[in-house]
Enzyme design. Sequence first.
Site, mmCIF file in Angstrom:
data_model
loop_
_atom_site.group_PDB
_atom_site.id
_atom_site.type_symbol
_atom_site.label_atom_id
_atom_site.label_comp_id
_atom_site.label_asym_id
_atom_site.label_seq_id
_atom_site.Cartn_x
_atom_site.Cartn_y
_atom_site.Cartn_z
ATOM 1 N N LYS A 193 0.817 -1.221 0.000
ATOM 2 C CA LYS A 193 0.000 0.000 0.000
ATOM 3 C C LYS A 193 0.845 1.264 0.000
ATOM 4 O O LYS A 193 0.443 2.281 -0.574
ATOM 5 C CB LYS A 193 -0.963 0.001 1.193
ATOM 6 C CG LYS A 193 -1.800 -1.275 1.338
ATOM 7 C CD LYS A 193 -2.607 -1.625 0.106
ATOM 8 C CE LYS A 193 -3.155 -3.039 0.162
ATOM 9 N NZ LYS A 193 -3.546 -3.582 -1.148
ATOM 10 N N GLY B 263 -8.725 -6.025 3.644
ATOM 11 C CA GLY B 263 -9.836 -6.473 4.476
ATOM 12 C C GLY B 263 -9.932 -5.762 5.809
ATOM 13 O O GLY B 263 -10.594 -6.244 6.716
ATOM 14 N N GLU C 11 -2.479 7.659 8.197
ATOM 15 C CA GLU C 11 -3.282 8.535 7.346
ATOM 16 C C GLU C 11 -4.245 9.335 8.199
ATOM 17 O O GLU C 11 -4.665 8.879 9.256
ATOM 18 C CB GLU C 11 -4.117 7.708 6.337
ATOM 19 C CG GLU C 11 -3.354 7.271 5.118
ATOM 20 C CD GLU C 11 -4.220 6.532 4.108
ATOM 21 O OE1 GLU C 11 -5.416 6.298 4.382
ATOM 22 O OE2 GLU C 11 -3.688 6.187 3.047
ATOM 23 N N LEU D 124 -10.686 9.662 7.572
ATOM 24 C CA LEU D 124 -11.876 10.301 6.986
ATOM 25 C C LEU D 124 -13.098 9.675 7.649
ATOM 26 O O LEU D 124 -13.252 8.462 7.661
ATOM 27 C CB LEU D 124 -11.899 10.092 5.465
ATOM 28 C CG LEU D 124 -10.635 10.595 4.732
ATOM 29 C CD1 LEU D 124 -10.684 10.237 3.253
ATOM 30 C CD2 LEU D 124 -10.484 12.105 4.897
ATOM 31 N N HIS E 189 -16.055 -5.056 5.547
ATOM 32 C CA HIS E 189 -15.153 -4.950 4.404
ATOM 33 C C HIS E 189 -15.525 -5.871 3.257
ATOM 34 O O HIS E 189 -14.707 -6.125 2.363
ATOM 35 C CB HIS E 189 -13.696 -5.157 4.830
ATOM 36 C CG HIS E 189 -13.268 -4.152 5.869
ATOM 37 N ND1 HIS E 189 -13.082 -2.825 5.565
ATOM 38 C CD2 HIS E 189 -13.060 -4.270 7.210
ATOM 39 C CE1 HIS E 189 -12.754 -2.175 6.676
ATOM 40 N NE2 HIS E 189 -12.737 -3.023 7.681
ATOM 41 N N GLU F 111 -9.039 2.674 -6.303
ATOM 42 C CA GLU F 111 -10.016 2.915 -5.240
ATOM 43 C C GLU F 111 -9.754 4.253 -4.569
ATOM 44 O O GLU F 111 -8.608 4.560 -4.220
ATOM 45 C CB GLU F 111 -9.927 1.828 -4.158
ATOM 46 C CG GLU F 111 -10.303 0.447 -4.613
ATOM 47 C CD GLU F 111 -10.373 -0.528 -3.449
ATOM 48 O OE1 GLU F 111 -10.762 -1.670 -3.690
ATOM 49 O OE2 GLU F 111 -10.027 -0.158 -2.302
ATOM 50 N N GLU G 84 -6.073 2.609 -2.691
ATOM 51 C CA GLU G 84 -5.476 1.352 -3.156
ATOM 52 C C GLU G 84 -5.779 1.150 -4.624
ATOM 53 O O GLU G 84 -6.698 1.742 -5.154
ATOM 54 C CB GLU G 84 -6.093 0.137 -2.405
ATOM 55 C CG GLU G 84 -5.782 0.094 -0.935
ATOM 56 C CD GLU G 84 -6.578 -0.980 -0.192
ATOM 57 O OE1 GLU G 84 -7.061 -1.932 -0.818
ATOM 58 O OE2 GLU G 84 -6.700 -0.838 1.032
ATOM 59 N N ASN H 228 -6.490 -2.173 -7.289
ATOM 60 C CA ASN H 228 -6.639 -3.608 -7.515
ATOM 61 C C ASN H 228 -6.194 -3.927 -8.926
ATOM 62 O O ASN H 228 -6.659 -3.313 -9.880
ATOM 63 C CB ASN H 228 -8.088 -4.043 -7.307
ATOM 64 C CG ASN H 228 -8.540 -3.772 -5.889
ATOM 65 O OD1 ASN H 228 -7.852 -4.098 -4.939
ATOM 66 N ND2 ASN H 228 -9.678 -3.131 -5.739
ATOM 67 N N ARG I 17 -6.618 -6.602 -10.742
ATOM 68 C CA ARG I 17 -7.331 -7.758 -11.295
ATOM 69 C C ARG I 17 -8.727 -7.322 -11.751
ATOM 70 O O ARG I 17 -9.143 -6.195 -11.509
ATOM 71 C CB ARG I 17 -7.488 -8.831 -10.208
ATOM 72 C CG ARG I 17 -8.090 -8.241 -8.950
ATOM 73 C CD ARG I 17 -8.615 -9.252 -7.976
ATOM 74 N NE ARG I 17 -8.747 -8.655 -6.661
ATOM 75 C CZ ARG I 17 -9.727 -7.857 -6.267
ATOM 76 N NH1 ARG I 17 -10.697 -7.538 -7.111
ATOM 77 N NH2 ARG I 17 -9.762 -7.358 -5.043
HETATM 78 C C1 MV4 Z 1 -9.698 4.574 5.306
HETATM 79 C C2 MV4 Z 1 -10.883 4.983 5.955
HETATM 80 C C3 MV4 Z 1 -10.936 6.268 6.462
HETATM 81 N N1 MV4 Z 1 -9.858 7.082 6.359
HETATM 82 N N2 MV4 Z 1 -8.662 5.432 5.222
HETATM 83 C C4 MV4 Z 1 -10.885 -0.007 4.843
HETATM 84 C C5 MV4 Z 1 -10.103 -1.101 4.222
HETATM 85 C C6 MV4 Z 1 -9.101 -0.493 3.327
HETATM 86 N N3 MV4 Z 1 -9.301 -0.997 2.010
HETATM 87 C C7 MV4 Z 1 -9.303 0.982 3.427
HETATM 88 N N4 MV4 Z 1 -10.313 1.217 4.415
HETATM 89 C C8 MV4 Z 1 -10.568 2.450 4.902
HETATM 90 N N5 MV4 Z 1 -9.566 3.350 4.797
HETATM 91 C C9 MV4 Z 1 -8.755 6.646 5.738
HETATM 92 N N6 MV4 Z 1 -7.697 7.460 5.651
HETATM 93 C C10 MV4 Z 1 -11.948 4.081 6.029
HETATM 94 C C11 MV4 Z 1 -11.788 2.802 5.512
HETATM 95 C C12 MV4 Z 1 -12.941 1.940 5.600
HETATM 96 C C13 MV4 Z 1 -13.611 1.511 4.439
HETATM 97 C C14 MV4 Z 1 -13.172 1.838 3.164
HETATM 98 C C15 MV4 Z 1 -13.830 1.401 2.039
HETATM 99 C C16 MV4 Z 1 -14.982 0.647 2.174
HETATM 100 C C17 MV4 Z 1 -15.433 0.309 3.411
HETATM 101 C C18 MV4 Z 1 -14.763 0.716 4.562
HETATM 102 C C19 MV4 Z 1 -15.241 0.387 5.831
HETATM 103 C C20 MV4 Z 1 -14.581 0.802 6.945
HETATM 104 C C21 MV4 Z 1 -13.429 1.573 6.833
#
Ligand code: MV4
Length: 447
Positions: free
Chosen positions: A116, A164, A200, A203, A235, A275, A287, A289, A291
């Site tokens: 990441k 996840g 980070e 948010l 997730h 994403e 991030e 992906n 694929r």
């Molecule tokens: C975040 C966030 C809030 N602020 N980053 C969750 C898993 C990973 N793929 C990234 N994720 C998040 N990153 C910052 N700076 C909140 C999440 C997050 C989330 C993101 C996408 C879809 C569902 C989620 C559920 C909980 C937290």
Amino acid sequence: MFDKILIPNRGEIALRIHRACREMGIHTVVAHSTADAHGMAVRLADESVCIGPPPARDSYLNVQAILTAAQITGADAIHPGIGFLSENAAFARMVEEHGFTFIGPEPRHIEVMGDKISAKAAVKAAGLPTVPGSDGEVASVNDALTIAARIGYPVLVKATAGGGGRGMKVARDAESLRDAFRMAKNEARAAFGNDGVYLEKYLERPRHIEIQILADTHGNVVHFGERDCSVQRRHQKVIEEAPSPGLNAGEREHIGRLAAETARQIGYRGVGTMEFLYENGAFYFIEMNTRLQVEHPVTEMISGIDLVREQIRVADGAALGYGQHDIDLQGHAIECRINAEHPETFAPSPGRITTYHPPGGLGVRFDSALYEGYTVPPHYDSLVGKLIVHGTNRNECLMRLRRSLEECVIGGIDTIAPLHVRLTHEPAFVNGDYNIHWLEKLLAAER
Ligand code: MV4
């Protein structure tokens, strides 16, 4: 073009890839575990090879068995599908070293995006907006405290190897950051064998917006707009839709152009998804992906383009043959993931399908490998079908979604279809007024 593609995967996605191959005149070999010998993908494939017992590590993750299967069947390419080895750079490299084409990006891109921190650095250098943070691994609690003081609380400690949501901890002040830092490291070490973490700005209530990219090996890159995947639980995405009810045309155009330009700059090949978190009118890359994604049909429904076909064509070195201006996104699409789980407790519900009547009609697509008499095995993830509905606008799409969910009969096991029926009547969903926490809050309010 390839004559034969090996698909070391299962369920609806193996079937989806087989279907694209069939239309392209490409023979298929489905490589499967003993648990999937009676799967629909195995039935429809030109050939099938058993590569091991039910545990994925002994079959769908068994690189030697998969390469051997490709060799003995004379396949020229391997499509890894989704999950399993689809984002494993070492596997992609071995596939190429053994003289097969890996249907996916170059191993170096899988590698960069798999970490990441390097992913963020790569796209930031190419001009994508990222979440303010440490810009690299944080070595000590003291460094974390210094960085948090600079970016401001709340902050999120994330695992470099991430995925996840594991190894992710929110800290709202310096005191809790000390604990969050240690806990995130421990969780990351246990889950990924890599305890690298970064920081980070947290948010609070973003949407999850992702951009679909397609790149050929001649420098042509297009995007297919966004998918909104904010409706999720633990997730796991539950509903995805396009276009996002939270974006306007200008925002869509802006982030799509940036994402495509980034893919071009890093020399990316194949399909990919960037994403973003979206909050208060701003996008933040989190991030990429490398694929095909489960929710790719949402994009196919509004673009009319077969993304698996395009993925295979560009892996074979073909030029896209069209540009951004030729991509015309029309109407609205929503996908409901049908999992074999209890609709309230989410307890897994494998077992024998006693009755099966998938929904149909105009604008309705049901991607599933189920059939009456099939037994859903207990060994793999619970996704057994995807209902994807298209309409000329979101309201028509929603009406059609309710209608087709009501038609859907999958007897003998529990599925979350009844949850979807409910969600399509929830005022916040109907209004498109939701974020990444909405579903979990809704479910928590009922217990
Ligand atoms: C975040 C966030 C809030 N602020 N980053 C969750 C898993 C990973 N793929 C990234 N994720 C998040 N990153 C910052 N700076 C909140 C999440 C997050 C989330 C993101 C996408 C879809 C569902 C989620 C559920 C909980 C937290």
